[in-house]
Design a protein around this motif. Sequence first.
Motif, PDB file in Angstrom:
ATOM      1  N   MET A 181       0.964  -1.026  -0.008  1.00 39.38           N
ATOM      2  CA  MET A 181      -0.021   0.082   0.168  1.00 39.38           C
ATOM      3  C   MET A 181       0.889   1.138   0.018  1.00 39.38           C
ATOM      4  O   MET A 181       1.491   1.709   1.174  1.00 39.38           O
ATOM      5  N   LYS A 182       0.875   2.010  -1.124  1.00 40.20           N
ATOM      6  CA  LYS A 182       1.784   3.038  -1.422  1.00 40.20           C
ATOM      7  C   LYS A 182       0.741   4.273  -1.388  1.00 40.20           C
ATOM      8  O   LYS A 182      -0.408   4.162  -1.594  1.00 40.20           O
ATOM      9  N   GLU A 183       1.457   5.415  -1.404  1.00 36.50           N
ATOM     10  CA  GLU A 183       0.554   6.774  -1.600  1.00 36.50           C
ATOM     11  C   GLU A 183      -0.340   6.807  -2.817  1.00 36.50           C
ATOM     12  O   GLU A 183      -1.385   7.249  -2.914  1.00 36.50           O
ATOM     13  N   GLU A 184       0.265   6.248  -4.046  1.00 34.86           N
ATOM     14  CA  GLU A 184      -0.336   6.145  -5.348  1.00 34.86           C
ATOM     15  C   GLU A 184      -0.968   5.164  -5.718  1.00 34.86           C
ATOM     16  O   GLU A 184      -1.692   4.980  -6.948  1.00 34.86           O
ATOM     17  N   GLY A 185      -1.050   3.945  -4.753  1.00 31.42           N
ATOM     18  CA  GLY A 185      -1.863   2.838  -5.133  1.00 31.42           C
ATOM     19  C   GLY A 185      -1.637   1.588  -4.224  1.00 31.42           C
ATOM     20  O   GLY A 185      -0.743   1.646  -3.554  1.00 31.42           O
ATOM     21  N   ALA A 186      -2.231   0.695  -4.668  1.00 37.39           N
ATOM     22  CA  ALA A 186      -2.249  -0.500  -4.002  1.00 37.39           C
ATOM     23  C   ALA A 186      -1.286  -1.419  -5.066  1.00 37.39           C
ATOM     24  O   ALA A 186      -1.856  -1.689  -6.005  1.00 37.39           O
ATOM     25  N   TYR A 187       0.022  -1.704  -4.820  1.00 38.62           N
ATOM     26  CA  TYR A 187       0.559  -2.691  -5.808  1.00 38.62           C
ATOM     27  C   TYR A 187       0.767  -3.995  -5.525  1.00 38.62           C
ATOM     28  O   TYR A 187       0.715  -4.528  -4.390  1.00 38.62           O
ATOM     29  N   PHE A 188       0.358  -4.854  -6.702  1.00 35.24           N
ATOM     30  CA  PHE A 188       0.264  -6.268  -6.649  1.00 35.24           C
ATOM     31  C   PHE A 188       1.730  -6.761  -7.416  1.00 35.24           C
ATOM     32  O   PHE A 188       1.804  -6.451  -8.490  1.00 35.24           O
ATOM     33  N   TYR A 189       2.026  -7.852  -6.681  1.00 34.01           N
ATOM     34  CA  TYR A 189       3.379  -8.259  -7.303  1.00 34.01           C
ATOM     35  C   TYR A 189       3.406  -9.911  -7.335  1.00 34.01           C
ATOM     36  O   TYR A 189       3.573 -10.571  -8.388  1.00 34.01           O
ATOM     37  N   PHE A 190       2.888 -10.724  -6.432  1.00 36.87           N
ATOM     38  CA  PHE A 190       2.707 -12.059  -6.464  1.00 36.87           C
ATOM     39  C   PHE A 190       1.176 -12.469  -7.096  1.00 36.87           C
ATOM     40  O   PHE A 190       0.469 -12.202  -6.937  1.00 36.87           O
ATOM     41  N   PRO A 191       1.379 -13.688  -7.486  1.00 36.63           N
ATOM     42  CA  PRO A 191       0.098 -14.437  -8.212  1.00 36.63           C
ATOM     43  C   PRO A 191      -0.989 -14.657  -7.119  1.00 36.63           C
ATOM     44  O   PRO A 191      -0.303 -14.708  -5.979  1.00 36.63           O
ATOM     45  N   SER A 192      -2.107 -14.563  -7.253  1.00 39.90           N
ATOM     46  CA  SER A 192      -3.199 -14.820  -6.540  1.00 39.90           C
ATOM     47  C   SER A 192      -3.336 -13.557  -5.469  1.00 39.90           C
ATOM     48  O   SER A 192      -4.364 -13.740  -4.939  1.00 39.90           O
ATOM     49  N   SER A 193      -2.734 -12.700  -5.465  1.00 32.16           N
ATOM     50  CA  SER A 193      -2.891 -11.441  -4.714  1.00 32.16           C
ATOM     51  C   SER A 193      -4.048 -10.849  -5.453  1.00 32.16           C
ATOM     52  O   SER A 193      -4.404 -10.746  -6.535  1.00 32.16           O
ATOM     53  N   SER A 194      -4.996 -10.376  -4.681  1.00 27.41           N
ATOM     54  CA  SER A 194      -6.621 -10.081  -5.088  1.00 27.41           C
ATOM     55  C   SER A 194      -7.058  -8.610  -4.125  1.00 27.41           C
ATOM     56  O   SER A 194      -6.626  -8.387  -3.249  1.00 27.41           O
ATOM     57  N   ALA A 195      -8.002  -8.145  -5.057  1.00 25.81           N
ATOM     58  CA  ALA A 195      -9.018  -7.331  -4.244  1.00 25.81           C
ATOM     59  C   ALA A 195     -10.491  -7.675  -4.644  1.00 25.81           C
ATOM     60  O   ALA A 195     -11.027  -7.759  -5.563  1.00 25.81           O
ATOM     61  N   GLU A 196     -11.050  -7.667  -3.347  1.00 24.45           N
ATOM     62  CA  GLU A 196     -12.625  -8.029  -3.663  1.00 24.45           C
ATOM     63  C   GLU A 196     -13.474  -6.760  -3.106  1.00 24.45           C
ATOM     64  O   GLU A 196     -13.402  -6.205  -2.174  1.00 24.45           O
ATOM     65  N   VAL A 197     -14.743  -6.568  -3.860  1.00 27.22           N
ATOM     66  CA  VAL A 197     -15.569  -5.883  -3.529  1.00 27.22           C
ATOM     67  C   VAL A 197     -17.038  -6.188  -3.578  1.00 27.22           C
ATOM     68  O   VAL A 197     -17.339  -7.201  -4.612  1.00 27.22           O
ATOM     69  N   ARG A 198     -18.056  -5.883  -2.986  1.00 29.54           N
ATOM     70  CA  ARG A 198     -19.507  -5.999  -3.361  1.00 29.54           C
ATOM     71  C   ARG A 198     -19.884  -4.596  -3.806  1.00 29.54           C
ATOM     72  O   ARG A 198     -19.654  -3.376  -3.361  1.00 29.54           O
ATOM     73  N   LEU A 238     -10.820  -9.081  -8.292  1.00 30.03           N
ATOM     74  CA  LEU A 238      -9.835  -8.661  -9.347  1.00 30.03           C
ATOM     75  C   LEU A 238      -8.514  -9.125  -8.482  1.00 30.03           C
ATOM     76  O   LEU A 238      -8.185  -9.083  -7.523  1.00 30.03           O
ATOM     77  N   TYR A 239      -7.814  -9.977  -9.657  1.00 33.54           N
ATOM     78  CA  TYR A 239      -6.619 -10.751  -9.183  1.00 33.54           C
ATOM     79  C   TYR A 239      -5.460 -10.718 -10.158  1.00 33.54           C
ATOM     80  O   TYR A 239      -5.584 -10.447 -11.514  1.00 33.54           O
ATOM     81  N   LYS A 240      -4.240 -10.948  -9.585  1.00 25.01           N
ATOM     82  CA  LYS A 240      -3.101 -11.208 -10.304  1.00 25.01           C
ATOM     83  C   LYS A 240      -2.950 -12.781 -10.926  1.00 25.01           C
ATOM     84  O   LYS A 240      -2.800 -13.600 -10.154  1.00 25.01           O
ATOM     85  N   MET A 241      -3.030 -12.882 -12.321  1.00 26.05           N
ATOM     86  CA  MET A 241      -3.121 -13.772 -12.883  1.00 26.05           C
ATOM     87  C   MET A 241      -1.747 -14.672 -12.975  1.00 26.05           C
ATOM     88  O   MET A 241      -1.506 -15.807 -12.934  1.00 26.05           O
ATOM     89  N   HIS A 242      -0.754 -13.721 -13.026  1.00 26.47           N
ATOM     90  CA  HIS A 242       0.657 -14.062 -13.522  1.00 26.47           C
ATOM     91  C   HIS A 242       1.660 -14.117 -12.283  1.00 26.47           C
ATOM     92  O   HIS A 242       1.388 -13.239 -11.407  1.00 26.47           O
ATOM     93  N   ALA A 243       2.897 -14.284 -12.550  1.00 21.88           N
ATOM     94  CA  ALA A 243       4.035 -13.967 -11.640  1.00 21.88           C
ATOM     95  C   ALA A 243       4.913 -12.850 -11.978  1.00 21.88           C
ATOM     96  O   ALA A 243       4.272 -11.600 -12.202  1.00 21.88           O
ATOM     97  N   ALA A 244       5.983 -12.925 -11.951  1.00 19.34           N
ATOM     98  CA  ALA A 244       7.143 -11.805 -12.164  1.00 19.34           C
ATOM     99  C   ALA A 244       7.003 -11.058 -13.743  1.00 19.34           C
ATOM    100  O   ALA A 244       8.043 -10.126 -13.922  1.00 19.34           O
ATOM    101  N   ASN A 245       6.155 -11.542 -14.536  1.00 19.11           N
ATOM    102  CA  ASN A 245       6.101 -10.940 -15.850  1.00 19.11           C
ATOM    103  C   ASN A 245       5.254  -9.755 -15.794  1.00 19.11           C
ATOM    104  O   ASN A 245       4.969  -9.161 -16.862  1.00 19.11           O
TER     105      ASN A 245
END
Length: 350
Positions: free
Chosen positions: A18-35, A96-103
Amino acid sequence: MELDFRSEKINYSGRIDMKEEGAYFYFPSSSAEVRFRGTRISACVNANIVWGTVALGYVIDGRMGRVTLSRDNNGKDMTYQLANSLEPEKEHTLILYKMHAANLSFSLKGFSCDGEFGAAPEKPELKLEFYGDSVSAGEVTEAYDFVGRSDPASHDSVYDNSYLSYTWQTARLLGAQIQNVSQGGIAVFDDTGYFHAPKMIGMESVYDKMCYFPEGGELTEWDFSRYTPDIAVFALGQNDKHNGITDKDDIDIYDSVTRTKWKEGYKGIVRNIHAHYGNNTKYIFLTTLLMHDPEWDRAIDEAVCELKAEGIPAYHMLFKRNGAATPGHPRYQEHKEMAEELAEYIRGIL
């Protein structure tokens, strides 16, 4: 309605920076869920494509989808519509999730819909964590025409999908949270395996990171107090024999000196993690259906016994078709098979 990435209405999962300019995703399966209620929903994302054909993954009301990303938009805030024509009165759930790894790495700026966002979904009590390689990351899971066969000659990441990995399937079977610290080609030690060749990065330099690869930006440390799993699964050993640029440099796990060095390195990572988690966490070691020399499993069994002797609650699980099922990466159905076996094993030790 606009929803900023800092909103408490977003349920994040994984090692999110969690940075000032956004929520950063690096590892696969990292996700954000909303209703939300409404007919349309979009996400604003700033993507950094390192290589390959990559996409944003999402699940709306249980239905998977993806948005293929363009390198032309690298470093730009882009708004992607994820769904329209939804039932307006129904409450919908989006992951919303990260499908891939370091690419790929990306930052989430926020969501928008034509209705209203509800309270964040409740997080499950049970927590799982995985440390693994390409199988745990869900690489090549969607190559459905190659079940039980070698991988397609050139797949460029188009078949990767962490949502279909045995890791995330296990979490769903158990109704658990997931944190997936996995990367294709990774081994225990730096300068071994295949990840980030020719200067290979090992799990010894990744297990305690959020941003863990230099192309993703500045390397960042993970705060282990943010997440204490009930179960931590370690799935390494597939890539560890590779000790250089060519296969001529492969190490010999049958050699006693090499074997001891590898076990001590592996155990060292677990000891460091255990220092944060303590006996609140149980540790499961495994390899997968992907073909490999069974001597690695025997070395893992020795490491587990040695960790148990130190008072660390360690377990060694072998799948029914362990290491002999497929010459290529497991596909979705094989991941399903592994997930069902692993979920049952976890139920037995909780």
